[in-house]
Design a protein around this motif. Structure first.
Motif, PDB file in Angstrom:
ATOM      1  N   TYR A 208       0.852  -1.194   0.000  1.00  0.00           N
ATOM      2  CA  TYR A 208       0.000   0.000   0.000  1.00  0.00           C
ATOM      3  C   TYR A 208       0.882   1.236   0.000  1.00  0.00           C
ATOM      4  O   TYR A 208       1.839   1.318   0.766  1.00  0.00           O
ATOM      5  CB  TYR A 208      -0.927   0.005   1.214  1.00  0.00           C
ATOM      6  N   TYR A 230      -1.321   2.727  -5.257  1.00  0.00           N
ATOM      7  CA  TYR A 230      -2.036   1.506  -4.861  1.00  0.00           C
ATOM      8  C   TYR A 230      -2.457   1.638  -3.403  1.00  0.00           C
ATOM      9  O   TYR A 230      -1.613   1.860  -2.528  1.00  0.00           O
ATOM     10  CB  TYR A 230      -1.126   0.289  -5.047  1.00  0.00           C
ATOM     11  N   ARG A 232      -5.680   0.698  -0.178  1.00  0.00           N
ATOM     12  CA  ARG A 232      -6.682  -0.256   0.289  1.00  0.00           C
ATOM     13  C   ARG A 232      -8.061   0.135  -0.216  1.00  0.00           C
ATOM     14  O   ARG A 232      -8.840  -0.695  -0.644  1.00  0.00           O
ATOM     15  CB  ARG A 232      -6.733  -0.264   1.821  1.00  0.00           C
ATOM     16  N   ALA A 233      -8.354   1.437  -0.136  1.00  0.00           N
ATOM     17  CA  ALA A 233      -9.689   1.884  -0.523  1.00  0.00           C
ATOM     18  C   ALA A 233      -9.618   3.351  -0.921  1.00  0.00           C
ATOM     19  O   ALA A 233      -8.582   4.004  -0.772  1.00  0.00           O
ATOM     20  CB  ALA A 233     -10.671   1.663   0.615  1.00  0.00           C
ATOM     21  N   PHE A 234     -10.735   3.856  -1.414  1.00  0.00           N
ATOM     22  CA  PHE A 234     -10.799   5.158  -2.078  1.00  0.00           C
ATOM     23  C   PHE A 234     -10.212   6.300  -1.250  1.00  0.00           C
ATOM     24  O   PHE A 234      -9.568   7.196  -1.765  1.00  0.00           O
ATOM     25  CB  PHE A 234     -12.248   5.457  -2.463  1.00  0.00           C
ATOM     26  N   ASN A 235     -10.447   6.241   0.049  1.00  0.00           N
ATOM     27  CA  ASN A 235     -10.041   7.330   0.921  1.00  0.00           C
ATOM     28  C   ASN A 235      -8.536   7.471   1.085  1.00  0.00           C
ATOM     29  O   ASN A 235      -8.073   8.403   1.729  1.00  0.00           O
ATOM     30  CB  ASN A 235     -10.651   7.117   2.307  1.00  0.00           C
ATOM     31  N   ASP A 236      -7.777   6.534   0.526  1.00  0.00           N
ATOM     32  CA  ASP A 236      -6.322   6.640   0.621  1.00  0.00           C
ATOM     33  C   ASP A 236      -5.773   7.728  -0.300  1.00  0.00           C
ATOM     34  O   ASP A 236      -4.587   8.054  -0.236  1.00  0.00           O
ATOM     35  CB  ASP A 236      -5.654   5.300   0.277  1.00  0.00           C
ATOM     36  N   TYR A 245      -6.699  -0.412  -6.791  1.00  0.00           N
ATOM     37  CA  TYR A 245      -7.062  -1.181  -5.601  1.00  0.00           C
ATOM     38  C   TYR A 245      -7.552  -2.565  -5.993  1.00  0.00           C
ATOM     39  O   TYR A 245      -7.784  -2.846  -7.175  1.00  0.00           O
ATOM     40  CB  TYR A 245      -8.127  -0.422  -4.788  1.00  0.00           C
ATOM     41  N   VAL A 246      -7.708  -3.411  -4.987  1.00  0.00           N
ATOM     42  CA  VAL A 246      -8.263  -4.748  -5.204  1.00  0.00           C
ATOM     43  C   VAL A 246      -9.766  -4.661  -4.968  1.00  0.00           C
ATOM     44  O   VAL A 246     -10.202  -4.266  -3.887  1.00  0.00           O
ATOM     45  CB  VAL A 246      -7.628  -5.767  -4.238  1.00  0.00           C
ATOM     46  N   GLN A 258     -14.602   9.270  -5.133  1.00  0.00           N
ATOM     47  CA  GLN A 258     -15.859  10.024  -5.196  1.00  0.00           C
ATOM     48  C   GLN A 258     -16.062  10.752  -6.522  1.00  0.00           C
ATOM     49  O   GLN A 258     -16.628  11.848  -6.563  1.00  0.00           O
ATOM     50  CB  GLN A 258     -15.974  10.999  -4.015  1.00  0.00           C
ATOM     51  N   ASP A 259     -15.621  10.132  -7.609  1.00  0.00           N
ATOM     52  CA  ASP A 259     -15.784  10.744  -8.923  1.00  0.00           C
ATOM     53  C   ASP A 259     -15.857   9.622  -9.959  1.00  0.00           C
ATOM     54  O   ASP A 259     -15.526   8.477  -9.665  1.00  0.00           O
ATOM     55  CB  ASP A 259     -14.588  11.653  -9.203  1.00  0.00           C
TER      56      ASP A 259
ATOM     57  N   PHE C  44     -22.785   8.526  -2.049  1.00  0.00           N
ATOM     58  CA  PHE C  44     -22.082   9.238  -0.970  1.00  0.00           C
ATOM     59  C   PHE C  44     -22.964  10.222  -0.196  1.00  0.00           C
ATOM     60  O   PHE C  44     -22.460  10.975   0.626  1.00  0.00           O
ATOM     61  CB  PHE C  44     -20.860  10.004  -1.507  1.00  0.00           C
ATOM     62  N   THR C 130     -13.156  -2.710  -0.050  1.00  0.00           N
ATOM     63  CA  THR C 130     -14.089  -1.727  -0.596  1.00  0.00           C
ATOM     64  C   THR C 130     -15.542  -2.161  -0.491  1.00  0.00           C
ATOM     65  O   THR C 130     -16.422  -1.483  -0.998  1.00  0.00           O
ATOM     66  CB  THR C 130     -13.779  -1.453  -2.083  1.00  0.00           C
TER      67      THR C 130
END
Lengths: 281, 281, 281
Positions: A208, A230, A232-236, A245-246, A258-259, C44, C130
């Protein structure tokens, strides 16, 4: 027996078609528990139907029966099948490619061709041939779910290779790079899901926070070529930024936090939308 | 008793309205089996609501209770009814034309006017009059489904001709031709469903592969005039080609194979969208 | 125990995501009764998720369990909670504001933080972060609904003020006027629902047929300023005319009879879309 029947189609939920299917199923056995997978498969889109079965089947109790009706060939000579997967789910469907993903990624144990003359709903019009979802698939699916009909009584047993299948996009690790295709959208959020499996990606020993060069090509035109984190999730990443991401099916995916990446880059789907991912170190 | 309750409305599925109706019904009896017919009826479109009941009711087990709420007159003096059809389905609805198709094509055995003062949900606000779907129809529908309320206790018995009905389009055979109107879209696929019944069409002695002149007129303007093949299903013609067929409700329909006829020809719906079909031999 | 589980999300109903959640829940206990609140919450949009819970929760049987997954922070450090409301409904959700309306208008009796390490679905990928809707929320929601898990075993007990809440718009009576904000659309019909409570409005001693000056302001621009009739329901005015009424949640609302007020006036939502209502006598 849990008596779970799950319906999928491209009929939409606006008119009374799905309701007619449910009514037919409950008329077979009113103790059935009936659920929807999705009725919003794009019209005639067999690839999507196949993918959605892969996406959800594995989370349902063993023995659940799935009826999938995306059927551009309704009324023609195409045959119909009932299969049992390696994880003991039953699927009833026209034999038109809808089983491609399940066959490749889950495995099919048994295949039976539906004897249509025998299993068409009693009372079905003999002059109407455009709604096999109601007159054949929901009916036989309900009889299988209720235990009134056994798999072996569906019709002739077929070999696994008689299941009509599409060519599916590859996932490949080679030369410090992974390659595949853009296979499907996460439409609601505008993300891209690729065919690259996490086990291939893991051969790059990703951590990550690492960065990768991601390139998407279609007919030799580059649609996207970016340095992507790379996570874990969008907020990174920040809102509107790219992230690799996976996804929830253990495949590599690409999104904007968020887009909608799909809208921003105009990327399409299919074997010829090629993606490659290379570590930047 | 199978305790099946089926809901239809024009509320859509985006907000919490349908969920509130289901909650009310389960609060009456949490063993009810609740299903959706459609909540995507076009807003205020009573004709569509009426048609969708015809399209699906007949496939449900006898005794199933249907609640249909397309109700532009909510809060006004319009009355509400519970009916039992000739096929023993129960329908709860504002008396505003929603029963037109069932009355004409299935038949109504009994009609009761809802005594609203008596059957409004306890606890319903006495200052809010815009959601009878929740405060009246789902509530009384659930009580009927659960057996807590009998038909005869709904309210005063009415005559069958006190059911408000719309004029429905005709189906007529005359002079080696069948005539009717374009009644509804198969919206998902862009096909046209006409009011012409298969038994009238059959007086032309059609055989699969025959050709017919199909003409659609609106206010003396011709929107479509084509030589069309009569087939069993879409695949009998090439993709994008016209086909005349018997739809899943045993009415004559017109489609483009895997394409939208509605969009291509700009054809509307209603009594004054007239269609005629003549054999070409 | 009624074993009712209700799902809400912003996942849409097009792909297989909701189906995967239902499958997970039924794999916990196949006797659960599973329903949808809505899966069409705008992506969201936590405010909308919060409002829809208020709109429907109160109509469901006590003990019903709600899982709400509108979760822009999925995969991040945000915590997750299970709460019991004053009316004995259970809600499972990321702790991100989704409980704002319930906390203010219904009341929360107990709050537990989910011990994620303990309650994540067995078999969930340890490289995919996710889809907590499937791997955490539906799973723990199903275990609570089935009785396999007790509230006190969810994780550490929190104080009520540890629930993340948004500022909600006011409802105020002063100087012969009521004031509030435009809080949400009734999207299907294009009406505006305000934050003004009927009990505040009633201090103006309104009677059906009275007229009010209604004014909507946004950043000092007037978007609507009209003389509007107060009625019971839409039919009290002509088609396309404005009406002021008490909506199905006992708040003041504004609509055009059988027309979309939202489209006609271009009015937005939120704290800074201010509405005032003054009697004209």
């Amino acid at each position: 027996m849990s008596k779970i029947l799950v319906l999928q189609s491209d009929f939409g939920i606006v008119d009374g078609a799905v309701s007619a299917m449910i009514g037919v199923a409950l008329s077979v056995d009113d103790s059935l528990k009936i659920f929807d997978l999705s009725h919003s498969i794009s019209p005639f889109n067999i690839h999507e139907a196949s993918y959605r079965l892969l996406q959800s089947l594995q989370y349902w109790p063993e023995g659940s029966v799935f009826v999938s009706v995306v059927d551009p060939g309704v009324g023609s000579k195409r045959n119909s099948v009932v299969v049992r997967t390696r994880e003991n789910h039953i699927v009833v469907t026209p034999n038109n490619g809808t089983l491609s993903h399940l066959r490749k990624f889950i495995g099919i144990e048994e295949v039976y061709e539906i004897d249509v003359a025998k299993h068409r709903r009693k009372g079905a019009s003999n002059q109407s041939y455009t709604f096999d979802g109601r007159d054949l698939y929901a009916y036989i699916g309900a009889r299988l779910t209720s235990g009134q009909l056994s798999l072996v009584d569906v019709g002739p047993k077929l070999n696994e290779d008689q299941i009509v299948s599409f060519e599916l996009p590859l996932s490949r690790f080679e030369n410090n790079m992974v390659k595949g295709s853009v296979e499907i959208y996460d439409e609601r959020f505008g993300s891209l899901w690729t065919s690259i499996l996490v086990e291939d990606f893991n051969q790059l020993n990703p951590e990550y926070g690492d960065h990768f060069k991601v390139k998407i090509l279609h007919e030799e035109v580059t649609y996207l070529e970016e340095d992507v984190l790379y996570g874990r999730a969008f907020n990174d990443v920040h809102v509107h930024d790219l992230i690799l991401y996976v996804n929830s099916l253990n495949r590599i995916a690409l999104a904007l936090n968020q887009d909608s990446l799909v809208k921003k880059y105009g990327i399409g789907l299919g074997l010829d939308w090629k993606i490659s991912i290379t570590p930047i170190r």
